[in-house]
Structures are given as C-alpha cells and as structure tokens.
Write a protein that holds these residues in place. Structure first.
Motif, short mmCIF file in Angstrom:
data_model
loop_
_atom_site.label_atom_id
_atom_site.label_comp_id
_atom_site.label_asym_id
_atom_site.label_seq_id
_atom_site.Cartn_x
_atom_site.Cartn_y
_atom_site.Cartn_z
N VAL A 82 -0.43 -15.85 0.45
CA VAL A 82 -1.02 -16.03 1.78
C VAL A 82 -0.09 -16.84 2.69
CG1 VAL A 82 -2.99 -16.97 3.04
CG2 VAL A 82 -3.34 -15.85 0.83
N GLY A 83 0.53 -17.88 2.13
CA GLY A 83 1.27 -18.82 2.97
C GLY A 83 2.71 -18.46 3.25
N THR A 84 3.28 -17.54 2.47
CA THR A 84 4.70 -17.24 2.65
C THR A 84 4.93 -15.82 3.16
OG1 THR A 84 4.91 -16.57 0.33
CG2 THR A 84 5.31 -18.87 0.84
N PHE A 85 3.95 -15.27 3.84
CA PHE A 85 4.14 -13.94 4.42
C PHE A 85 5.14 -13.99 5.57
CE2 PHE A 85 2.86 -11.12 7.93
CZ PHE A 85 3.07 -9.88 7.34
N TRP A 86 5.15 -15.10 6.30
CA TRP A 86 5.94 -15.17 7.52
C TRP A 86 7.36 -15.66 7.24
CZ3 TRP A 86 3.90 -12.97 11.69
CH2 TRP A 86 2.51 -12.82 11.74
N PRO A 99 10.97 -4.31 4.08
CA PRO A 99 12.07 -3.33 3.98
C PRO A 99 11.91 -2.37 2.81
CG PRO A 99 12.94 -5.51 4.45
CD PRO A 99 11.49 -5.69 4.15
N ASP A 100 11.39 -2.84 1.68
CA ASP A 100 11.16 -1.93 0.56
C ASP A 100 10.24 -0.79 0.97
OD1 ASP A 100 12.73 -3.45 -1.06
OD2 ASP A 100 11.12 -4.23 -2.32
N LEU A 101 9.14 -1.12 1.61
CA LEU A 101 8.17 -0.10 1.99
C LEU A 101 8.72 0.83 3.06
CD1 LEU A 101 4.93 -2.30 2.04
CD2 LEU A 101 5.46 -0.48 0.42
N THR A 102 9.38 0.28 4.05
CA THR A 102 9.90 1.14 5.12
C THR A 102 10.99 2.07 4.60
OG1 THR A 102 11.39 -0.67 5.75
CG2 THR A 102 9.34 -0.46 6.97
N TRP A 103 11.88 1.55 3.76
CA TRP A 103 12.90 2.42 3.18
C TRP A 103 12.27 3.52 2.34
CZ3 TRP A 103 18.03 3.12 3.74
CH2 TRP A 103 18.77 2.16 4.43
N VAL A 114 -1.84 -5.99 5.05
CA VAL A 114 -0.99 -6.66 6.04
C VAL A 114 0.46 -6.21 5.87
CG1 VAL A 114 -0.32 -8.90 6.97
CG2 VAL A 114 -2.58 -8.62 5.96
N LEU A 115 0.92 -6.12 4.63
CA LEU A 115 2.26 -5.60 4.39
C LEU A 115 2.38 -4.15 4.87
CD1 LEU A 115 3.03 -6.97 0.80
CD2 LEU A 115 4.12 -7.66 2.94
N ALA A 116 1.33 -3.37 4.63
CA ALA A 116 1.37 -1.97 5.06
C ALA A 116 1.47 -1.87 6.57
CB ALA A 116 0.12 -1.25 4.54
N ALA A 117 0.68 -2.66 7.29
CA ALA A 117 0.74 -2.63 8.75
C ALA A 117 2.12 -3.07 9.25
CB ALA A 117 -0.36 -3.52 9.33
N ALA A 118 2.66 -4.14 8.65
CA ALA A 118 3.98 -4.60 9.07
C ALA A 118 5.04 -3.54 8.81
CB ALA A 118 4.32 -5.90 8.32
N THR A 166 4.10 18.45 -0.10
CA THR A 166 3.54 17.49 -1.05
C THR A 166 3.02 16.27 -0.31
OG1 THR A 166 5.17 18.23 -2.67
CG2 THR A 166 4.02 16.18 -3.14
N ALA A 167 1.90 15.76 -0.78
CA ALA A 167 1.31 14.56 -0.19
C ALA A 167 1.49 13.40 -1.15
CB ALA A 167 -0.17 14.77 0.10
N LEU A 168 1.73 12.21 -0.60
CA LEU A 168 1.98 11.01 -1.39
C LEU A 168 1.03 9.92 -0.93
CD1 LEU A 168 3.92 9.54 -3.46
CD2 LEU A 168 5.19 8.77 -1.44
N GLU A 169 0.45 9.20 -1.89
CA GLU A 169 -0.33 8.00 -1.58
C GLU A 169 0.43 6.80 -2.13
OE1 GLU A 169 -4.77 6.01 -2.12
OE2 GLU A 169 -4.08 7.55 -3.52
N LEU A 170 0.90 5.95 -1.23
CA LEU A 170 1.65 4.76 -1.61
C LEU A 170 0.71 3.57 -1.60
CD1 LEU A 170 4.30 3.42 -2.32
CD2 LEU A 170 4.87 3.33 0.11
N LEU A 171 0.37 3.09 -2.79
CA LEU A 171 -0.60 2.00 -2.96
C LEU A 171 0.12 0.65 -2.92
CD1 LEU A 171 -2.47 3.64 -5.96
CD2 LEU A 171 -3.43 3.35 -3.68
N VAL A 172 -0.45 -0.29 -2.18
CA VAL A 172 0.10 -1.65 -2.08
C VAL A 172 -1.02 -2.62 -2.44
CG1 VAL A 172 1.35 -3.28 -0.65
CG2 VAL A 172 1.54 -0.83 -0.18
N HIS A 173 -0.81 -3.40 -3.50
CA HIS A 173 -1.87 -4.30 -3.98
C HIS A 173 -1.95 -5.56 -3.12
CE1 HIS A 173 0.89 -7.26 -5.79
NE2 HIS A 173 1.61 -6.24 -6.22
#
Length: 902
Positions: free
Chosen positions: A715-719, A737-741, A764-768, A25-32
């Motif tokens: 934008v300002g609180t990513f870090w 952590p949500d995405l990696t888990w 950016v969240l996806a890359a991180a 099965t293939a999954l597409e995880l969308l991040v807005h």
C-alpha cells in the motif's frame, strides 16, 4: 511459486507468440492484490509455467495453455488465463525486514502524492512538492541526530565519561578514564570520534539500501512512447511517459540526503570541540579551525538544500540523464568534512572534561520547530490548491498530505526518542549517574499517553456508531434476501432461457427487465443498500454514485446485461440452481431449507431482521464502512499531535526540566498527572521499541511474517520516491512497465483481445498500466476491476491523480471498463463516475453472501466473502464475457451510452 518458476521455459523467453497474427485469441491478464499469492492459486491449477519474467515478478500460465495462440480453435468463447505475480517485489528476501527502519520516510513520501488537484497553479504545485521534500530532509537529519544522541551523547559523552556508569559496562572500558591520565581514547574528542562510527554506519546502510533498490527498481525503463500529435494532456500525470521512471531524481536526492546525514554527524562531533576552544582561551589556531569548519558545514548544508529544492525530473519523456558529478561529488565532499571534523575533535585539549549533556535540546528543538513551520506552510499551500478545484470526496478537504507529513515527522520523533530513552535506561538503570537524553525527548514521550487516550475515545465513538449502523442495516439485509427469494420463487424452470451476449436481461416472465422487476430500482440490490443510503453512505446518498446504477436500476438496455441481484436468467433448471450467466443459488427458492435447516416457505430466506445470520451480515456491512472514517481519525490525530508537539517544545525550552520536575510546584493533581504521563510515556516508548525490534527480527527469519509486513509495503510503496530517497522502493516502477510491455507486445503480435483483470491493489496497477498504453493498444484492452480501492481510497487520498477527472479520462481512453464491488468489502467500492458514465462502469453491488440460509445450491451456509474470492461469483464470468464481446477481433466495438450502442 518457486516450483513454477523453476520449470524450464520453452524456446525463447516468450512463448506466447502465434504463428500468424490476427488469430482472434482472447487473453485475460490477472493481477493480484495485496498480501501476495501464487500462480497456482490465481490460475486454479497446480501445474503452471513461467512465460516471461524472473524470480521477482513474472507472468505465468497453466501448462496446458502455454501454446494457446497456436491453437485458437481450442479457446473459442473463452479467454486464455494468464497471471502476473508481483508479490516478491515487496516481500521477497530477508533484507526486506530492514525496510522497517524506513517507515517514516515512506509516510512522508506518500504526502508528496496527496496534493489536491489544481488548475493553472503550476508554481503552487511545485511549492507543495518543495515543502514535502524539505520535510523529508528534516526527517533524515532527525534520524541521524537520534543516532548521534545515542552514540555520541549518552554512550560516549555521558556514560563513558562517568566512572560509575562505565564500570557497569566493560565494553566502554577503553573509552573511560582508567587512571590519573586515562587511556589514549579517553579524551572527550576522541570518544566522540569513535562513537561517530555508529551514525556514519547508519548513513552508509541507508545509502546502500537506496542504491541497491535504485538499481533494481528505478532502473527499469517503461515503454518508450511519444504522445501522438494532437493528443491532449490528461488531467493526471499517470499517463505521462516518464512518470514511472524516477532514476534521475532518486539519484540526486540520495546524494543530497547522504550528504545531509554526514554533515549532521560532522556537526555533532565538531561542535563540542569548537565550543570548548571558543571559551577556554586555548590556541588561536584551533579556534580558527573551528570557525572554518563551521563555515564549511553551513556551506555544505546550503548546497544540500539547494539540490533538494531542484526538482530534477521530467515526466513528459524518459529522462535518461544522470547527474553523475553531483551524485558522486556531493557525498564525497561531505565525507571529507566528516573526516576533518573527527581530526579536529580528536586533537589533545588539556582541561577538557565531560560534564552534563551535549546540546541536544537545541538540536532537536530546532528540528521540531522547522518541521512544524514546514507542515503549517504545507497546509496553507494545500488549502490554496484545493480552492482552485474543490473535490468534496477529497480526504480532509485537501489537507490529507499535510496531515500525513505531520504524522511522518511524529513517527520519526518517536523512533528517535524511543531509542534514546531505551539506551539511556539500559546504560543507567537507576537514573542517577548520568543526565540521560535531552529534556525535549522526555516531553515528547510524555504527550503520547494523552494522545492515545484521545485516539481510544475516538475509536470508541466509532465503534458505537458502527454498532448503531449494524442495527439499522438489519431490516435492509432481510429485505434484500426476501426480495431475492420472491424473485426466485416466481421464476419457473427455463423461464430465463439461454442468454446470448447482446440480448437484454429477462425477468421471470422472460420479458425485458423493467423498473420494479428483479434487479430494478425496487429490487433487492436497492433494498440492501437502504440503510447506507439513508445514512449518507454509498451507494446513493450524499457523495454516493448518483444515478450510477449501483442501486439495481433497470439495465435492460445494455446488451447482454443481467438484472440486479435477484435476476436468475440462465440455463433451464430447478429453482435455486445456477444458470449460464445468472446468479448462483438464489436463496429462499421453493423447497429449500431455512437458516436452521427447517423448510423455508416459498419466497423467504428462513431468517428475519433478528436472526443471527442477518445480524452477522449487517455487522460485516457496517464494519466495512469504517474505511470511510479513516480521514476523521487521521484529522483528529494530526491536529492533536500538532498541538501536543508545540506544547512539548514550549515546555522543554521554557523550563529546561522534565515534566515531573517542571510540575513540582503545581497542584497535586497536575503534578500527579505529569508524573504519570512521563512514566507511562517512557514505558510506551520502550514497549514500542521492543515490539519494533521483535517484529523486524521475526520478519528477517520468517517468510510468512515478511509477507504480512509486505502488505504495508504494497500500500505504501506504490508511488515513486519523489520526496525521500531512503523510502522503500516503488514496486510500481517495475510492475507497471512489466504490464505495459506484456500488453503491448502481445496485442501487437496476435491482434487479439485482452481483458486486464485486477483485484484490490492489482486494480490500481492495472489502471496505471492502462494509462501508459498507446491509444491503438488501448482499443484492444478492456479493464475489469473488482474489490478496487481506485476511488474509495486512492481517489480520496490522492485526488490529483485518481480524482473524478482522472478516472473519467481513463474511462474515455479505455474502450470498456467494468467494476465489481460488495457492500461487505472494507476496501473495494464503486468508481463513482459522474452522470451516465457511472452505470457504464459500476455494476450494482454483488450479493454477499450468495445465499442467506441453506438452499439446494448451497446446502451448507454460504460464506461472507467481503474483499476476497470475487472470481467465485458467477457475475465475474458474466461481466468478462461482455467485455470480450465489446472487443471485436479487428475493430473495437462502439462505446455504449445507457446500454445502447451510439
């Protein structure tokens, strides 16, 4: 979104597990991206159900896809869409409106992560972080000193001690002398003790907000992983296991900044009493107590600085240590000193009367001087780091961090001075009964109008340049759609045939695409970017993606790739229709209509360089390049702010008079300019204060306004909060952590393929998150980014973490990665990997709008989408299919170089 979250979850918290592994099965995880959305919009279905997560951030699916893993035969050839919704992390309940108070802290925290990359300069890197943390500490002291100025000096010392002012404000009556001896609270020291409740309450509020968000964000543990033996250290800290776990550091900094604020209040309360005791010849005991209090305050300040200087964080592992004794004892010790200072100041001192101001000029002058020295030192350190590994794309040649830190200090000064000016005007509207705020604050307000004039002139110059660029872009826009029309006119029905994954792209004649055909270097994508290339902007030109394929170069070598913007291979159908994997509605096809509804000739789009439609597209493209001019605006503003701030400090300390009075003996023109600047500066600060309060009140009551302000926090609180604990919390410490888990557990349970699909800030969240995965999991994950600021914004402003070396390492670690962008997008852009890797990641710019005029496929004018609706472009589904084809159910597909498997 609330409706989706209220749907009952089926048995267990996660229903995505299959009955057996290896279903394919293939999954597409969308991040807005920024601004938030709903799962219904992301999944294009009104019926959604929460798979895992809570009311703050969760993963959703369509109701019909909830048990997709148990029915793999129903999903052959298409992935299961899944949406990760994180918008409530930054724009949730009404308390988010209080985050507006924390804006300077957020900005200085950004400066911490803007350092240039460095090779072998660990001590210099640590010095850079130390200087930013000290600058953040001065911001806390400045904000508390501003509150002390309002409450202790202007209200309790000046207004309550002046009968004419106190009589106009009945709520100050119990602090004002009411007779020959006055009331019990009318003594100067006791008035200061009562007023100290205001800044102390502000510190308590900041401490509470920091503690509450620390428990909700920093307490989220990332995926615990141990680097494999022989795994080399990457060029970015984003791949370290403990990067998104700042629990220990934020706790230490919170204790230090809370103590610093309490010590500042204690000094503001005790210093006037100690100064009176030293000069009045009073009891020796009080004089001794005053010196002892001063020594204790100095010792407490030294301890606070020492705690801030220690980094106290390890990124190479999950640092679960918590310095409980320090976190508890340091603020408590500062609170004890504050209580002692209040008791000392409240002692009865015969003959002590209020007169003039408290010594605010020396306090604010010392803070401003310290901040200026720290910024200059930070600039020197940043320049030394930049010289070790120069990156021409880095904003301001590596000086972005010092410039942003300077603007944070200026913003803190404006907020503190603005409140003091407004309160002084409110208490004493005639400006005759009390002295008012310190002279330095008036000087700082007076430099605001000249700075605004400079910024407006710069904006005017940029507007003129944008207008000229738009005019130069018009022929390129016309050529783009002319070439697309010619390509569509030369393709007969069914010429492209059915395009299977792995087949090379076909030209109109059905042959493999070659240079000069549709989508090649001479195709429409190339001509559409000509104006920017000539001007040195991307794609192409200095600093652009050299030979990266963004000019529509021949891509016939890549399995399953398409041509440029003009290629229309797909299902047999009428010209201008939508193919299986081709572009939708090629403009200017035979038999279509022109822009104004008239029949367009074959191969044309119905509008030349002078048409309104062409001018509109060219203007949007030109305005999209303004994002690349932000470093210039920041550099000019920061330099002017530094010079103006230094001038204000010198003027206040040398004259001890406000600008209008200091310029009284100067020529009439200079005197008039000083009066105008002082009056206009005071009015602008008042306007800013009113707007700030109004904005915060609206955000507290209105969810829509809260979402708008949430864009700023997105934008300002990513870090992580590495420089200031009172900054708004880092939502990525929950989202990553949500995405990696989710990715790790799903791939482990199913053995399936996963496309991580991120738009805008979601990319950016996806890359991180991808950096945090174990190597075995990364082999099952493909990355699809669109409208992505990874290089255009993050790569330029945060080069140590998203620079060329970092993005190159991500490309090597992720099995396959594709990036989509448009020339009309002001935020997204190419990734610009060097050499042949650029063509592996960046696709040529997507055509926007899809059709210039009216066509069979677009009988109404197609919209200019810019940064939105990338998924509506047929290219999106095409690139997603290719990524899934690269990911095999059992073994990841071999990486390609130049389009051929190697």
């Amino acid at each position: 979104m609330e409706k989706a979250q209220q749907r009952p979850a089926a048995e267990g918290p996660d229903r995505s597990g299959p009955s057996a592994a290896g279903t394919g099965t293939a999954l597409e995880l969308l991040v807005h991206g920024v601004g938030g959305t709903t799962p219904e919009k992301m999944l294009d279905d009104p019926r959604t159900v929460r798979i895992t997560g809570d009311g703050i951030a969760a993963v959703f699916r369509r109701t019909e896809d909830a048990d997709a893993e148990s029915r793999p035969e129903d999903y052959r050839g298409r992935p299961v869409p899944e949406a990760y919704v994180w918008c409530n992390l930054t724009s949730g309940n009404a308390t988010r409106a209080l985050w507006l108070l924390l804006l300077p802290f957020m900005v200085v925290n950004l400066a911490h992560w803007m350092r240039p990359p460095a090779r072998g300069r660990k001590r210099t890197v640590r010095l850079y972080g130390l200087l930013v943390r000290l600058a953040g500490l001065t911001l806390t002291v400045l904000l508390v000193a501003g509150a002390c100025e309002v409450a202790l000096d202007i209200a309790a010392w000046q207004c309550a001690g002046t009968p004419a002012c106190a009589d106009r404000h009945s709520w100050l009556g119990f602090l004002s002398p009411t007779g020959p001896d006055g009331g019990w609270w009318s003594l100067p020291g006791r008035r200061l003790a009562v007023a100290a409740l205001v800044p102390a309450g502000l510190i308590g509020l900041l401490w509470y907000l920091s503690l509450r968000t620390w428990r909700a964000y920093e307490a989220q543990e990332p995926l615990d992983r141990t680097p494999e033996a022989g795994e080399p250290a990457g060029p970015t800290a984003l791949d370290r296991p403990g990067f998104w776990y700042g629990r220990r550091l934020v706790a230490r900094l919170r204790a230090a900044h809370t103590a610093a604020g309490l010590l500042t209040v204690a000094a503001a309360v005790g210093a006037p009493a100690a100064r009176f005791d030293r000069g009045s010849g009073g009891p020796a005991l009080l004089d001794t107590l005053g010196w002892a209090l001063l020594a204790a305050l100095i010792a407490g300040g030294a301890v606070v600085v020492g705690v801030v200087c220690r980094r106290g964080r390890s990124e190479n592992r999950l640092d679960r240590t918590l310095d409980e004794h320090l976190v508890l004892r340091l603020p408590c010790a500062a609170l004890v000193l504050l209580v002692l200072a209040v008791g000392y100041a409240g002692w009865d001192r015969p003959g002590w009367e209020t007169a003039g101001r408290l010594p605010g000029d020396a306090t604010f002058g010392g803070i401003a001087l310290a901040q200026g020295l720290l910024i200059v030192a930070l600039g020197v350190v940043a320049h030394l780091l930049y010289r070790t590994d120069p990156d021409p794309r880095a904003a301001m040649r590596g000086l972005g961090g010092p410039a942003v830190a300077l603007l944070a200090c200026a913003l803190g000064g404006v907020m503190s001075g603005g409140v003091a000016e407004r309160v002084s005007d409110w208490l004493d509207g005639t400006a005759t009964s009390i002295p008012g705020p310190p002279v330095l604050l008036t000087w700082q307000a007076s430099v605001i109008p000249p700075l605004l004039v400079l910024v407006l002139l710069l904006c005017g110059a940029l507007a003129l340049r944008t207008w000229c660029r738009a005019r130069a872009e018009r022929p390129a826009v016309a050529d783009t759609y002319d070439a697309s029309g010619r390509a569509a006119a030369g393709q007969g029905p069914g010429a492209g045939g059915d395009q299977e994954l792995g087949d090379g792209p076909r030209t109109a004649a059905g042959e493999p695409g070659t240079a000069g055909g549709p989508g090649t270097a001479g195709g429409p994508a190339d001509s559409g970017a000509g104006a920017r290339e000539a001007a040195g902007e991307w794609p192409g030109g200095p600093g652009g993606p050299e030979a990266s394929g963004t000019q529509g170069s021949a891509r016939g070598e890549e399995p399953g790739s398409s041509g440029g913007q003009g290629s229309t291979h797909g299902e047999p159908g009428p010209p201008g229709g939508r193919g299986a994997s081709g572009k939708q509605g090629a403009p200017g096809a035979p038999g279509t209509s022109g822009e104004n509804g008239t029949a367009g000739a074959p191969g044309t789009h119905g509008g030349g360089p002078g048409s309104a439609r062409t001018r509109r597209i060219a203007a949007v493209r030109a305005m999209a390049t303004l994002t690349d001019r932000v470093p210039l605006v920041v550099a000019v503003t920061a330099a002017a702010t530094l010079l103006a701030g230094a001038g204000a400090l010198v003027g206040a300390l040398t004259t001890d008079r406000v600008p209008a009075e200091a310029a009284r003996d100067t020529p009439a023109f200079v005197h008039g300019a000083a009066q105008t600047a002082q009056a206009l500066g005071s009015w602008l600060i008042g306007l800013g204060f009113v707007l700030f309060v109004t904005w915060g009140r609206r955000a507290y009551k209105d969810a829509a306004a809260r979402r708008t302000i949430g864009i700023l926090w997105d934008v300002g609180t990513f870090w992580p909060r590495a420089a200031h604990p009172f900054a708004p919390p880092c939502y990525a410490e929950r989202a990553v952590p949500d995405l990696t888990w989710r990715m790790a557990t799903w791939t482990r349970a199913t053995g399936g393929r996963l496309v991580l699909s991120g738009h805008s800030q979601g990319s950016v969240l996806a890359a991180a998150a991808a950096w945090q995965l174990e190597p075995a999991t990364r082999g099952r994950v493909a990355l699809l980014t669109y409208g992505s600021p990874l290089e255009r914004l993050y790569g330029r402003w945060f080069p140590a973490h998203f620079g060329p070396a970092a993005l190159g390492s991500l490309h090597r670690q992720i099995d396959c990665w594709r990036n989509l962008y448009r020339l009309t997008d002001p935020i997204g852009g190419p990734v610009r990997l060097p050499g042949e890797h650029g063509t592996e990641v960046d696709r040529e710019p997507l055509q926007d709008p899809l059709a210039h005029g009216r066509t069979d496929a677009h009988p109404l004018p197609a919209p200019i989408l810019g940064h939105s609706d990338y998924q509506d472009d047929p290219v999106f589904a095409e690139e997603r299919r290719r990524l899934l084809a690269r990911l095999r159910p059992e073994v990841p597909a071999p990486r390609t170089a130049g389009g051929r498997p190697r």
